[in-house]
Write an enzyme that holds these catalytic residues in place. Structure first.
Site, PDB file in Angstrom:
ATOM      1  N   LYS A  13       0.807  -1.266  -0.133  1.00  0.00           N
ATOM      2  CA  LYS A  13      -0.003  -0.130   0.090  1.00  0.00           C
ATOM      3  C   LYS A  13       0.949   1.365  -0.090  1.00  0.00           C
ATOM      4  O   LYS A  13       2.030   1.125   0.137  1.00  0.00           O
ATOM      5  CB  LYS A  13      -0.874  -0.225   1.105  1.00  0.00           C
ATOM      6  CG  LYS A  13      -2.063  -1.185   1.216  1.00  0.00           C
ATOM      7  CD  LYS A  13      -2.820  -1.080  -0.072  1.00  0.00           C
ATOM      8  CE  LYS A  13      -3.666  -0.216   0.104  1.00  0.00           C
ATOM      9  NZ  LYS A  13      -4.560  -0.074  -1.264  1.00  0.00           N
ATOM     10  N   HIS A  47      -1.348   4.724  -5.963  1.00  0.00           N
ATOM     11  CA  HIS A  47      -2.877   5.281  -6.059  1.00  0.00           C
ATOM     12  C   HIS A  47      -2.630   7.069  -6.364  1.00  0.00           C
ATOM     13  O   HIS A  47      -3.000   7.768  -5.891  1.00  0.00           O
ATOM     14  CB  HIS A  47      -3.820   5.486  -4.884  1.00  0.00           C
ATOM     15  CG  HIS A  47      -3.667   3.615  -4.685  1.00  0.00           C
ATOM     16  ND1 HIS A  47      -4.613   2.931  -5.516  1.00  0.00           N
ATOM     17  CD2 HIS A  47      -3.687   2.917  -3.641  1.00  0.00           C
ATOM     18  CE1 HIS A  47      -4.481   1.508  -5.154  1.00  0.00           C
ATOM     19  NE2 HIS A  47      -3.993   1.658  -3.691  1.00  0.00           N
ATOM     20  N   ARG A  56      -2.443  -6.998 -20.430  1.00  0.00           N
ATOM     21  CA  ARG A  56      -3.464  -7.329 -19.241  1.00  0.00           C
ATOM     22  C   ARG A  56      -2.437  -7.267 -18.163  1.00  0.00           C
ATOM     23  O   ARG A  56      -1.297  -7.346 -18.300  1.00  0.00           O
ATOM     24  CB  ARG A  56      -3.945  -9.048 -19.371  1.00  0.00           C
ATOM     25  CG  ARG A  56      -4.923  -8.888 -20.468  1.00  0.00           C
ATOM     26  CD  ARG A  56      -5.480 -10.527 -20.354  1.00  0.00           C
ATOM     27  NE  ARG A  56      -6.081 -11.018 -18.826  1.00  0.00           N
ATOM     28  CZ  ARG A  56      -7.182 -10.802 -18.561  1.00  0.00           C
ATOM     29  NH1 ARG A  56      -7.963 -10.295 -19.328  1.00  0.00           N
ATOM     30  NH2 ARG A  56      -7.403 -11.218 -17.305  1.00  0.00           N
ATOM     31  N   ARG A  57      -2.916  -6.852 -16.876  1.00  0.00           N
ATOM     32  CA  ARG A  57      -2.404  -6.696 -15.807  1.00  0.00           C
ATOM     33  C   ARG A  57      -1.751  -8.091 -15.357  1.00  0.00           C
ATOM     34  O   ARG A  57      -2.406  -9.177 -15.625  1.00  0.00           O
ATOM     35  CB  ARG A  57      -3.070  -6.417 -14.635  1.00  0.00           C
ATOM     36  CG  ARG A  57      -3.481  -4.999 -14.723  1.00  0.00           C
ATOM     37  CD  ARG A  57      -4.536  -4.479 -13.499  1.00  0.00           C
ATOM     38  NE  ARG A  57      -4.016  -4.635 -12.213  1.00  0.00           N
ATOM     39  CZ  ARG A  57      -4.218  -4.154 -11.049  1.00  0.00           C
ATOM     40  NH1 ARG A  57      -5.480  -3.877 -11.117  1.00  0.00           N
ATOM     41  NH2 ARG A  57      -3.528  -4.133  -9.884  1.00  0.00           N
ATOM     42  N   PHE A 116      -5.100  -7.978  -7.106  1.00  0.00           N
ATOM     43  CA  PHE A 116      -5.818  -8.641  -5.950  1.00  0.00           C
ATOM     44  C   PHE A 116      -7.384  -8.657  -6.358  1.00  0.00           C
ATOM     45  O   PHE A 116      -8.194  -8.616  -5.434  1.00  0.00           O
ATOM     46  CB  PHE A 116      -5.580  -7.528  -4.785  1.00  0.00           C
ATOM     47  CG  PHE A 116      -4.382  -7.809  -3.933  1.00  0.00           C
ATOM     48  CD1 PHE A 116      -4.374  -9.123  -3.059  1.00  0.00           C
ATOM     49  CD2 PHE A 116      -3.169  -7.178  -4.095  1.00  0.00           C
ATOM     50  CE1 PHE A 116      -3.116  -9.363  -2.450  1.00  0.00           C
ATOM     51  CE2 PHE A 116      -2.102  -7.472  -3.529  1.00  0.00           C
ATOM     52  CZ  PHE A 116      -1.950  -8.713  -2.635  1.00  0.00           C
ATOM     53  N   TYR A 126     -13.393  -1.334 -12.893  1.00  0.00           N
ATOM     54  CA  TYR A 126     -12.129  -0.459 -12.801  1.00  0.00           C
ATOM     55  C   TYR A 126     -12.504   0.742 -13.526  1.00  0.00           C
ATOM     56  O   TYR A 126     -12.750   0.955 -14.852  1.00  0.00           O
ATOM     57  CB  TYR A 126     -10.817  -1.236 -13.641  1.00  0.00           C
ATOM     58  CG  TYR A 126      -9.964  -0.367 -13.667  1.00  0.00           C
ATOM     59  CD1 TYR A 126      -8.909  -0.586 -12.484  1.00  0.00           C
ATOM     60  CD2 TYR A 126      -9.346   0.276 -14.464  1.00  0.00           C
ATOM     61  CE1 TYR A 126      -7.717   0.061 -12.252  1.00  0.00           C
ATOM     62  CE2 TYR A 126      -8.086   1.142 -14.712  1.00  0.00           C
ATOM     63  CZ  TYR A 126      -7.361   1.017 -13.451  1.00  0.00           C
ATOM     64  OH  TYR A 126      -6.402   1.786 -13.472  1.00  0.00           O
ATOM     65  N   ASP A 175     -13.219   4.197  -5.320  1.00  0.00           N
ATOM     66  CA  ASP A 175     -12.918   5.696  -6.034  1.00  0.00           C
ATOM     67  C   ASP A 175     -13.588   6.829  -5.463  1.00  0.00           C
ATOM     68  O   ASP A 175     -13.946   7.885  -5.871  1.00  0.00           O
ATOM     69  CB  ASP A 175     -13.014   5.900  -7.388  1.00  0.00           C
ATOM     70  CG  ASP A 175     -12.292   4.753  -8.236  1.00  0.00           C
ATOM     71  OD1 ASP A 175     -11.126   5.108  -7.981  1.00  0.00           O
ATOM     72  OD2 ASP A 175     -12.823   4.007  -8.911  1.00  0.00           O
ATOM     73  N   ASP A 186     -10.525   0.450   0.803  1.00  0.00           N
ATOM     74  CA  ASP A 186      -9.814   0.396  -0.223  1.00  0.00           C
ATOM     75  C   ASP A 186      -8.672  -0.799  -0.185  1.00  0.00           C
ATOM     76  O   ASP A 186      -7.610  -0.564  -0.823  1.00  0.00           O
ATOM     77  CB  ASP A 186      -8.948   1.924  -0.340  1.00  0.00           C
ATOM     78  CG  ASP A 186      -8.001   2.251   0.686  1.00  0.00           C
ATOM     79  OD1 ASP A 186      -7.968   1.401   1.801  1.00  0.00           O
ATOM     80  OD2 ASP A 186      -7.384   3.561   0.625  1.00  0.00           O
TER      81      ASP A 186
END
Length: 374
Positions: A77, A95, A131-132, A136, A252, A282, A320
């Site tokens: 994070k 982020h 693609r990622r 998670f 997303y 978001d 989050d």
């Protein structure tokens, strides 16, 4: 040639128990010739000894700040809100790339001010498919759906408006599913029914997790509306959300789209909806298609009420870091997916996945206003 040194930092976000490296993936890195320093952490789901037994070295909590500049700092994070410039290469979720989110420029500017680099885990992509490579998403949807069901069950068995108490992480998926099943049985005994759930983004990893949790908890398939882009193409707000008990938002968000639900649509007669879980969280994004709340919630205080409505209270879950509800399993899955690329960090500038992340970092830094760079 000196070995590449990775520094796994302690996660300072409250109630964050996950880890970017697990004992399994750390051992693979050590076996490949990396030096892996692991900060002592009372919060991490893996005990410190699980790392030392496979060849990692323990270092003091928070010592990444003083680590030599050539050490690569690995975390999950975002970093604590501090002012000092960042000198390292950081592998983490930051982020700070979605322009418009509050404080994004302050966070991002710390890297160029110190000569550091951000390799953001959210934007690591396979150059061939786009693609990622690791996410998670499934765990987030699974955990978010679990808390949404738990909140709905709580509403049925407690006084109107009484908030869901804080929750702790679970040792494994079976324990979580058993707990939610018991909650729903108590709610069905009181309400005479199980909830109707709508999941938007149901075809993605996050949405699949949300749907799977509902099914494992005993929600009949016919009571789960599985929506994706085809169903939302006409533009909202959608009466199907208004008519459901629970709405789990798993999209997303990459651009502005019509609202799925808003305060005006919620004031229409006949609202059934009493729980929203915005897995996307978001909260500060002006393009959020669920603009009915303004604060992020936490595991300590999982819900926030929606104000200004008549009828049954409606509450929102907007945590989050939802996968931390199942920290061991979600960490293992994520870190295992990431491992093939972690093994190339000794040459990250020339490896396509990491080089792509660096290119994106440079592009985002170029958009920073001059005042935050000084």
């Amino acid at each position: 040639m000196a070995p590449t040194i990775l520094h796994l930092r302690h996660e300072e976000k409250p109630l964050e128990h996950r880890s970017a490296l697990t004992p399994t993936t750390a051992k693979a890195l050590v076996d490949a010739g990396y030096v892996v320093n692991v900060e002592k952490s009372p919060a991490r789901i893996f005990n410190d000894e699980e790392f030392t037994t496979i060849g990692c070295s323990l270092v003091p909590t928070g010592s990444w700040r003083e680590a030599p500049a050539d050490h690569i700092i690995v975390g999950l994070k975002e970093l604590p809100e501090e002012e000092f410039p960042l000198k390292h290469v950081h592998v983490q979720f930051a982020h700070c790339y979605k322009g418009g989110q509050a404080g994004w420029d302050t966070v991002l500017s710390r890297f160029p001010r110190g000569g550091g680099t951000l390799l953001d885990l959210e934007f690591l992509q396979d150059p061939k498919t786009g693609r990622r490579i690791a996410a998670f998403g499934y765990s987030a949807g699974f955990s978010g759906s679990a808390l949404a069901l738990k909140n709905w069950a709580w509403q049925q068995t407690h006084s109107a408006g009484e908030p869901l108490p804080g929750v702790e992480s679970y040792p494994n998926e079976s324990a979580l599913v058993s707990d939610i099943k018991a909650d729903l049985e108590a709610a069905r005994a009181k309400a005479g029914r199980l909830p109707r759930v709508i999941v938007i983004g149901a075809l993605g990893r996050c949405g699949r997790g949300a749907v799977d949790m509902c099914l494992k908890a005993g929600i009949p398939d016919e009571q789960i509306l599985k929506w994706d882009m085809a169903e939302t193409a006409k533009g909202g707000p959608f009466k199907e959300i208004h008519e459901s008990d629970i709405f789990v938002n798993c999209i997303y968000l990459s651009s502005k789209i019509p609202h799925f639900v808003n305060l005006e649509s919620l004031k229409e007669p006949g609202r059934q909806l009493t729980v929203v879980c915005d897995v996307s969280a978001d909260t500060t994004n002006p393009n959020n298609p669920v603009p009915i709340y303004t604060v992020a919630t936490t595991f300590k205080e999982p819900t926030v009420p929606v104000e200004g409505l008549e009828g049954a209270p409606l509450s929102v879950i907007s945590i989050d870091h939802l996968p931390s509800l199942l920290p061991r399993e979600s960490s293992e899955a994520f870190s295992n997916d990431l491992l093939p690329y972690l093994l190339t960090l000794n040459n990250w500038q020339n490896e396509p996945v990491w080089a792509g992340a660096k290119k994106l970092f440079d592009e985002k830094v170029a958009t920073l206003p001059n005042e935050v760079l000084n």
